[in-house]
Design a protein around this motif. Structure first.
Motif, mmCIF file in Angstrom:
data_model
loop_
_atom_site.group_PDB
_atom_site.id
_atom_site.type_symbol
_atom_site.label_atom_id
_atom_site.label_comp_id
_atom_site.label_asym_id
_atom_site.label_seq_id
_atom_site.Cartn_x
_atom_site.Cartn_y
_atom_site.Cartn_z
ATOM 1 N N THR A 85 -29.768 -3.774 -30.802
ATOM 2 C CA THR A 85 -31.104 -3.581 -30.242
ATOM 3 C C THR A 85 -32.068 -3.513 -31.422
ATOM 4 N N GLU A 86 -33.359 -3.283 -31.168
ATOM 5 C CA GLU A 86 -34.326 -3.182 -32.259
ATOM 6 C C GLU A 86 -35.063 -1.857 -32.205
ATOM 7 N N LEU A 121 -25.881 -0.904 -31.155
ATOM 8 C CA LEU A 121 -26.080 -0.098 -29.945
ATOM 9 C C LEU A 121 -25.432 1.270 -30.090
ATOM 10 N N ILE A 126 -30.616 -2.952 -35.038
ATOM 11 C CA ILE A 126 -29.607 -1.902 -35.249
ATOM 12 C C ILE A 126 -28.494 -2.028 -34.197
#
Lengths: 416, 416
Positions: free
Chosen positions: A403-404, A115, A113
């Motif tokens: 990021t995840e 930040l 996704i």
């Protein structure tokens, strides 16, 4: 001009939520429009740039700064090409990995996704305005751009190309905010907006980066300097090693991926150093040499402890003879700036060992340190380089701006 | 006791270099020794724990703190099991991904490497000493452990199990440093050691985390609070949704993955809320309800703006009736703490949409928020939870304690 940087950042935060949901094809269409606009609006960009250059000359800016500030028709075409390359890359957002069923029966995976909102604080180069906006947009992030005051007209003209593209595709224009007043007080306020902004990337001299790192309440990507090393192993191919040395030190000097220190294994020093000395002399490179190597270089100065830590950014190099592979590793563990290190060797095991044991951001076997750059490493473009290991390490492309999150799929599962 | 925290951290930095090079099998053997030692040294650990408990009672510690501080034979066996689980997991260090040939001919990939040195600052739970040491060790990082003063004897006894295991396998004992003096001045000094330490993870109350975040010169993993939401969609299976509500709110209350807010779609509210009210009343849950839902709950208080932001950590919940799926998303965008959100729905598209559009660290469809925990998500154990997106997001296992460097393989390639 009166405006509130906080309000601008808040609007960017709201806009980032729409952006996070855009499809890849829509994002790429916007990027292509930006590239097209850069070409069709080249004349007005150059006119704005001319204003900055005239003001810069009147303010007696250093020639290197004027150089970084200068745009041309070709430069703008190159910027447009970089945007098209970013459009051509895979979209990092939305990819899912490693979905696995857990003992409880739930399925767990990770999804990439954006930040949220990224702020860039940078100095004279106007191309950063477009590179940063394009990379952030690709990664689904809104961006707040605060460039140097010497490039304000250029940056605002470039921003017009972005604004027109967003408008043409009905995307909230607040996904790209160009701060219209490069006042320091506004930059200082920007660094306190940790509710609105997720990450700050400073690009410029060490002073700017330290200032931002020490004063920001928002996480900062740090990149102080690149003291890049070439280690010529006893098993090096000397011709290749010489090529790496010449390319790394002389192809371009004012850049962070240029070589600053040459380490040479003692067994190969007697044959390699005379060739190296001749080549460096031909290119007028000033040499700071250790005791064991100084006699090979005409006019060399003795290297001091400080030289091992110095990023010359000039036709200047430190040279040290090394007793063993382990000694080279020790030198690097002590003096590496975490940027880029290169081994020249034909020995398979030593190349493997170097690649595994040196933990700089970029570790190379038999390739020029000058490849340590987002474009050359396959990122399309780079928004910056991180020499600290948190979040991102090395040149940062679109994926580094994401990021995840965990995703969990159940069917009414509860915890026992 | 006189000692220098800076020297301890420097020794940890040196030791981390050896640790980064250890093979997976060696690291796992050490972890198994630690687990075995925990079992064989249980008596002395419990004795040390007794000292802490007695001192704690004399100092009138809160019962909840005494509870967190207390070890038992079973608790120690569980800690040992967690260490064996960490040993059984894949080693994140050294894995290489995405090697691709670039147009220049160089091959570029990424290799996972340790961060270096991690510092943990935590409060009463002694199990953190072993969990953190084991996870950091697995990921190839040295660790500096600064626990609370109320747990010092327990922590030092646990450290003995680690020390003996390291010694038995000839690993530098400085890879795990237990700070022998929990003085605040020493913690403050620890937070300035940005040359020696790469990351600080605070675990404890919001006060501790804010203090560390505001005072550290080292990057900090932040986790302030978990305001977890369950959204019961109009297409929910009501029995499953009720199970998720009960499990999320009542199975354990003092934890960050417990539910704090219930959102209910207006179309399902008339049938779902009476069931929810009966179940919550049975479990003596205090309800803060919005205007549209308050009549369903006997003795409920009107929810205020503040309730949407509150982590009760108790048998207490906020309830809000929602007009549409989009309205639920809006509520979450405004009030989410970035921890865990759950949708209960049998509608495929809405589950997909929720999973894609909510960007909290953990997003679930039809599963209890209580699964939002390193162990349940498949990480073996967790060293902490990050609710900010930089570096790691959500529960952090061994992989979150690593980063990636670029590796470049050439054959004398130079840049044109």
């Amino acid at each position: 001009m009166t405006f509130s940087i906080k309000q601008m950042a808040q609007k960017a935060r709201v806009a980032s939520r729409q952006l996070a949901k855009l499809t890849s094809s829509k994002k790429n269409a916007v990027l292509h429009s930006i590239a097209d606009n850069l070409e069709s609006m080249t004349d007005s960009i150059l006119e704005a740039n001319k204003k900055d250059l005239e003001a810069g000359r009147q303010a007696d800016l250093a020639e290197s700064m004027i150089d970084r500030l200068t745009l041309s028709k070709d430069a703008i075409a190159n910027i447009a090409d970089a945007v098209r390359q970013i459009a051509a890359q895979d979209d990092p957002v939305g990819s899912i990995r490693d979905i696995q069923r857990q003992p409880s029966g739930i399925e767990v995976g990770k999804m990439r996704i954006p930040l949220g909102v990224v702020a860039m604080i940078y100095e004279s180069r106007p191309n950063v305005t477009i590179d940063a906006a394009a990379l952030c947009f690709k990664a689904g992030n809104a961006v707040v751009l605060r460039g140097g005051k010497e490039a304000l007209h250029s940056n605002l003209a470039l921003a017009e190309c972005i604004k027109a593209a967003l408008q043409a595709h009905s995307v909230d224009p607040n996904v790209v905010v160009v701060v219209p007043d490069p006042d320091r007080a506004i930059m200082n306020e920007l660094m306190t907006l940790n509710e609105e902004i997720d990450l700050i990337i400073p690009r410029g001299g060490e002073g700017l980066i330290r200032f931002v790192s020490e004063n920001s309440r928002i996480p900062v990507i740090q990149h102080y300097k690149g003291v890049c090393h070439l280690y010529v192993d006893s098993a090096a191919d000397e011709a290749k090693a010489l090529g790496l040395l010449q390319n790394g030190k002389t192809q371009r000097t004012g850049v962070c991926n240029a070589l600053e220190t040459l380490l040479v294994h003692k067994d190969i020093a007697p044959s390699f150093l005379p060739m190296a000395a001749a080549m460096l002399a031909e290119h007028k490179v000033r040499v700071h040499a250790c005791e064991q190597s100084i006699d090979y270089f005409e006019g060399a100065e003795p290297a001091t402890e400080e030289d091992w830590d110095t990023e010359y950014l000039a036709l200047e190099i430190a040279v040290r003879v090394i007793d063993s592979f382990d000694h080279a590793v020790e030198h690097l563990e002590q003096y590496s700036s975490g940027h880029t290190e290169v081994i020249a060797t034909q020995d398979y095991s030593r190349a493997q060992q170097f690649i595994r044991s040196i933990n700089s951001a970029v570790v190379m076997a038999n390739a020029s340190s000058r490849f340590s750059d987002g474009g050359e490493l396959g990122l399309g473009a780079e928004i910056g380089i991180s020499t600290s290991k948190l979040h991102a390490y090395g040149p940062m492309g679109a994926e580094s701006l994401t990021t995840e999150k965990f995703i969990v799929l159940g069917d009414g599962h509860i915890r026992q």
